[in-house]
Motif scaffolding. Structure first.
Motif, PDB file in Angstrom:
ATOM      1  N   ALA A 166      -6.957  -1.747  -1.850  1.00 21.03           N
ATOM      2  CA  ALA A 166      -6.124  -1.492  -0.675  1.00 21.03           C
ATOM      3  C   ALA A 166      -5.186  -0.311  -0.913  1.00 21.03           C
ATOM      4  O   ALA A 166      -5.009   0.542  -0.033  1.00 21.03           O
ATOM      5  N   ALA A 167      -4.586  -0.259  -2.115  1.00 23.45           N
ATOM      6  CA  ALA A 167      -3.681   0.849  -2.432  1.00 23.45           C
ATOM      7  C   ALA A 167      -4.430   2.175  -2.460  1.00 23.45           C
ATOM      8  O   ALA A 167      -3.893   3.207  -2.031  1.00 23.45           O
ATOM      9  N   ASP A 168      -5.661   2.177  -2.946  1.00 24.43           N
ATOM     10  CA  ASP A 168      -6.452   3.410  -3.025  1.00 24.43           C
ATOM     11  C   ASP A 168      -6.855   3.937  -1.648  1.00 24.43           C
ATOM     12  O   ASP A 168      -7.157   5.126  -1.497  1.00 24.43           O
ATOM     13  N   THR A 169      -6.883   3.062  -0.626  1.00 24.52           N
ATOM     14  CA  THR A 169      -7.207   3.535   0.729  1.00 24.52           C
ATOM     15  C   THR A 169      -6.058   4.330   1.328  1.00 24.52           C
ATOM     16  O   THR A 169      -6.267   5.114   2.260  1.00 24.52           O
ATOM     17  N   HIS A 170      -4.848   4.107   0.827  1.00 21.27           N
ATOM     18  CA  HIS A 170      -3.628   4.751   1.340  1.00 21.27           C
ATOM     19  C   HIS A 170      -3.410   4.451   2.825  1.00 21.27           C
ATOM     20  O   HIS A 170      -2.717   5.195   3.516  1.00 21.27           O
TER      21      HIS A 170
ATOM     22  N   GLY B 271       2.323   1.345  -3.639  1.00 17.88           N
ATOM     23  CA  GLY B 271       1.211   1.608  -4.545  1.00 17.88           C
ATOM     24  C   GLY B 271       1.498   1.280  -5.994  1.00 17.88           C
ATOM     25  O   GLY B 271       2.068   0.234  -6.309  1.00 17.88           O
TER      26      GLY B 271
ATOM     27  N   PRO C  87      -1.870   1.587   5.092  1.00 14.43           N
ATOM     28  CA  PRO C  87      -1.122   0.312   5.069  1.00 14.43           C
ATOM     29  C   PRO C  87      -1.677  -0.730   6.030  1.00 14.43           C
ATOM     30  O   PRO C  87      -1.500  -1.932   5.801  1.00 14.43           O
TER      31      PRO C  87
ATOM     32  N   VAL D 176       0.836  -1.201   0.000  1.00 15.66           N
ATOM     33  CA  VAL D 176       0.000   0.000   0.000  1.00 15.66           C
ATOM     34  C   VAL D 176       0.876   1.259   0.000  1.00 15.66           C
ATOM     35  O   VAL D 176       0.557   2.254  -0.654  1.00 15.66           O
TER      36      VAL D 176
ATOM     37  N   TYR E 283      -4.881  -1.321   6.500  1.00 13.66           N
ATOM     38  CA  TYR E 283      -5.919  -2.002   5.724  1.00 13.66           C
ATOM     39  C   TYR E 283      -5.282  -3.009   4.781  1.00 13.66           C
ATOM     40  O   TYR E 283      -5.783  -4.123   4.600  1.00 13.66           O
ATOM     41  N   GLY E 284      -4.179  -2.598   4.160  1.00 19.48           N
ATOM     42  CA  GLY E 284      -3.493  -3.505   3.251  1.00 19.48           C
ATOM     43  C   GLY E 284      -3.022  -4.760   3.955  1.00 19.48           C
ATOM     44  O   GLY E 284      -3.186  -5.878   3.457  1.00 19.48           O
TER      45      GLY E 284
END
Length: 313
Positions: free
Chosen positions: A224-228, A143, A230, A140, A232-233
């Protein structure tokens, strides 16, 4: 005083077992891995099985419906992991059955049946989560700079598939090495360390995510990457990995609890049988992983040649 030859093993009931025909085990295992690579149908496992399982469990089209929120994303992570159980980027986890049984047999000598079940699964999960959580966290942060999230091409080959080829090539070689080491063909760093072997296999299963091109995982990774975030990732990738091993752990539980521990005692009663089963699975699935990802997949893009069947061209 004389000692028995190293090629002979002593079963629990006494006496000497026949020596393992290492050449035959290696030969048949390699042949099985090659045959599986030829017969494999990604259309069947990815779309017919994977997509239908995900769509059924989620109640909507898993590929087309957007992930709405954190809770939905975490559910999607676990379900897509379960749906991808039999894909070419995860099927090698079936090789863990042998080492799980060996570690379970060691635990059974010291504790009850329930702990016998939980301990090897716990060690497998520890190795897996240690890799998947770190990769989710770091992934994340990096990205879109990761090849796995790139849409770039190298000639006709997507960059993300090149990452898959490299990662699964390494994992396949590692599995093959573990199989050959279990037979005594190569040095075994896990000799008399069954727990270490299970943890290492768990780490390799967690490493599947580093190369996985499975469309549902790609969608999860982008979310996951769009949430920014890590964290969550890390959580999403751990749940993805837990979904990946659900069926194999359920099978191990069935074999352990369903037989009242007799399966583990059956495995432990004959070291030769345990060694052959463990080595054959590791070598066959290791060879399949290398050949499929580093020979067959490149051939689909005009890099080399590999035989195909009418249903998997």
């Amino acid at each position: 005083m004389t000692t028995a030859p190293r090629s002979l093993t002593r079963p629990a009931g006494g006496g000497l077992e026949r020596p393992i025909r290492r050449g035959a085990v290696v030969g048949w295992s390699v042949a099985a891995g090659l045959l599986l690579a030829v017969l494999w149908s990604f259309e069947l496992v990815d779309k017919v099985i994977g997509d239908n399982v995900a769509n059924t469990l989620l109640g909507h089209d898993a590929k087309k419906t957007a992930i709405a929120g954190t809770a939905a994303g975490l559910v999607f992570a676990f379900v897509s992991g379960l749906a991808g159980t039999f894909t070419a980027c995860n099927i090698a986890m079936a090789a863990s059955i042998g080492p799980l049984s060996i570690a379970g047999g060691e635990a059974q000598r010291r504790s009850g049946l329930f702990r016998t079940l939980l301990r090897p699964i716990g060690w497998l999960t520890l190795g897996m989560v240690s890799v998947s959580a770190v990769y989710g966290f770091v992934g994340v942060l990096i990205g879109d700079d990761l090849p796995q999230l790139s849409t770039a091409m190298v000639g006709t080959v997507p960059v993300r598939l090149i990452q898959s080829m490299v990662v699964f090539g390494v994992i396949g070689l590692a599995l093959t090495y573990l199989g050959l080491a279990a037979l005594g063909v190569l040095p075994d760093v896990f000799r008399d360390r069954p727990v270490g072997r299970v943890v290492a296999l768990g780490a390799l299963v967690g490493g599947f995510l580093i190369g996985r091109p499975y469309p549902l995982f790609n969608k999860l990774f982008h979310w996951a990457a769009d949430t920014h975030n890590p964290l969550y990732g890390a959580a999403a990738f751990v749940l993805q990995s837990l979904g990946n091993i659900l069926i194999v752990t359920a099978l191990f539980a069935l074999l352990t609890l369903g037989t009242g521990g007799r399966f583990l005692r059956w495995m432990a009663a004959a070291p030769r049988r345990t060694t052959v089963i463990t080595a054959a699975l590791l070598i066959a699935l290791g060879v399949f992983t290398v050949v499929y990802w580093d020979v067959r997949v490149p051939s689909m893009f005009g890099w080399g040649w590999f035989p195909t069947m009418p249903y998997n061209t």
